[in-house]
Design an enzyme around this catalytic site. Structure first.
Site, mmCIF file in Angstrom:
data_model
loop_
_atom_site.group_PDB
_atom_site.id
_atom_site.type_symbol
_atom_site.label_atom_id
_atom_site.label_comp_id
_atom_site.label_asym_id
_atom_site.label_seq_id
_atom_site.Cartn_x
_atom_site.Cartn_y
_atom_site.Cartn_z
ATOM 1 N N ASP A 68 -6.328 -12.858 -7.837
ATOM 2 C CA ASP A 68 -6.223 -14.242 -8.317
ATOM 3 C C ASP A 68 -7.355 -15.028 -7.647
ATOM 4 O O ASP A 68 -8.245 -14.432 -7.014
ATOM 5 C CB ASP A 68 -4.823 -14.822 -8.048
ATOM 6 C CG ASP A 68 -4.541 -15.073 -6.570
ATOM 7 O OD1 ASP A 68 -5.392 -14.702 -5.717
ATOM 8 O OD2 ASP A 68 -3.479 -15.637 -6.252
ATOM 9 N N CYS A 111 -4.433 -11.106 -3.450
ATOM 10 C CA CYS A 111 -4.109 -12.532 -3.596
ATOM 11 C C CYS A 111 -4.214 -13.130 -2.198
ATOM 12 O O CYS A 111 -4.798 -12.505 -1.311
ATOM 13 C CB CYS A 111 -2.741 -12.745 -4.256
ATOM 14 S SG CYS A 111 -1.321 -12.127 -3.343
ATOM 15 N N THR A 120 -1.905 -13.976 0.319
ATOM 16 C CA THR A 120 -1.172 -13.220 1.347
ATOM 17 C C THR A 120 -1.043 -11.743 1.006
ATOM 18 O O THR A 120 -0.718 -10.931 1.870
ATOM 19 C CB THR A 120 0.268 -13.759 1.462
ATOM 20 O OG1 THR A 120 0.890 -13.627 0.162
ATOM 21 C CG2 THR A 120 0.296 -15.218 1.914
ATOM 22 N N HIS A 167 2.175 9.035 3.181
ATOM 23 C CA HIS A 167 3.642 9.013 3.160
ATOM 24 C C HIS A 167 4.232 8.447 1.876
ATOM 25 O O HIS A 167 5.321 8.841 1.474
ATOM 26 C CB HIS A 167 4.182 8.184 4.337
ATOM 27 C CG HIS A 167 3.954 8.851 5.662
ATOM 28 N ND1 HIS A 167 4.522 8.385 6.827
ATOM 29 C CD2 HIS A 167 3.225 9.934 6.005
ATOM 30 C CE1 HIS A 167 4.145 9.174 7.834
ATOM 31 N NE2 HIS A 167 3.347 10.106 7.358
ATOM 32 N N HIS A 215 8.106 13.722 2.171
ATOM 33 C CA HIS A 215 7.808 12.407 1.587
ATOM 34 C C HIS A 215 8.044 12.399 0.077
ATOM 35 O O HIS A 215 8.433 11.384 -0.486
ATOM 36 C CB HIS A 215 6.377 11.995 1.918
ATOM 37 C CG HIS A 215 6.130 11.911 3.386
ATOM 38 N ND1 HIS A 215 6.786 11.013 4.191
ATOM 39 C CD2 HIS A 215 5.351 12.657 4.201
ATOM 40 C CE1 HIS A 215 6.409 11.191 5.445
ATOM 41 N NE2 HIS A 215 5.537 12.194 5.480
HETATM 42 C C1 RB5 Z 1 -2.218 -18.840 -4.314
HETATM 43 O O1 RB5 Z 1 -2.331 -20.094 -3.724
HETATM 44 C C2 RB5 Z 1 -1.259 -17.969 -3.492
HETATM 45 O O2 RB5 Z 1 0.037 -18.447 -3.602
HETATM 46 C C3 RB5 Z 1 -1.342 -16.539 -3.943
HETATM 47 O O3 RB5 Z 1 -2.649 -16.095 -3.841
HETATM 48 C C4 RB5 Z 1 -0.526 -15.523 -3.165
HETATM 49 O O4 RB5 Z 1 -0.732 -15.622 -1.809
HETATM 50 C C5 RB5 Z 1 0.884 -15.390 -3.544
HETATM 51 O O5 RB5 Z 1 1.624 -14.559 -3.021
#
Ligand code: RB5
Length: 139
Positions: A11, A64, A66, A97, A132
């Protein structure tokens, strides 16, 4: 990357890291997003996972902010085993694994050097199978 087709998608929060990785791993197929304009990560998780399940030699990288949203969305798809990692040791273990076919990276919490090591390790490590395999079959 022998015999593997590797897809990558992100994203907006993962766009910068995706661009950096594509400069290094230029053979990867880029499924977007194509700029840092705000988009919805599930759209890209779905686009990528659709490709991965077509062939067992297909592997994916999702990014993304996180890594959590992409992980949740990717793992909803049957046949996808996506693992969120931030270091090469874990990248090795999700192959050995968990037979992970999608590597998820946290674009806002990892630098390009560590991300590069994660990708190299993920793509060059084989699944250990044995005990596994039995566990994966229970999922
Ligand atoms: C985008 O701001 C953020 O929410 C997205 O990249 C991600 O971290 C969602 O889990």
């Amino acid at each position: 990357m022998k015999n593997k087709t590797v897809y990558i998608a992100s994203d907006h929060a993962g766009f910068k890291l995706k661009s950096q990785l594509l400069k290094i791993f230029s053979k990867m197929a880029d499924l977007g997003t194509k700029s840092d304009e705000s988009v919805d990560y599930p759209d890209f998780a779905h686009k990528l996972t659709k490709e991965i399940v077509k062939n067992k030699n297909n592997f994916g990288i999702l990014i993304c902010g996180t890594g959590v949203g992409m992980s949740i969305a990717a793992n909803r798809k049957k046949g996808i085993r996506a693992g969120l990692v931030n270091n090469a040791k874990t990248a090795r273990l999700i192959r050995k694994h968990n037979d992970a076919n999608v590597l998820v990276l946290p674009g806002r919490f990892i630098n390009i050097n560590e991300a590069k090591k994660c990708v190299q390790t993920f793509l060059s490590t084989e699944f250990e199978s044995g005990r596994h395999k039995k566990r994966i079959n229970k999922i």
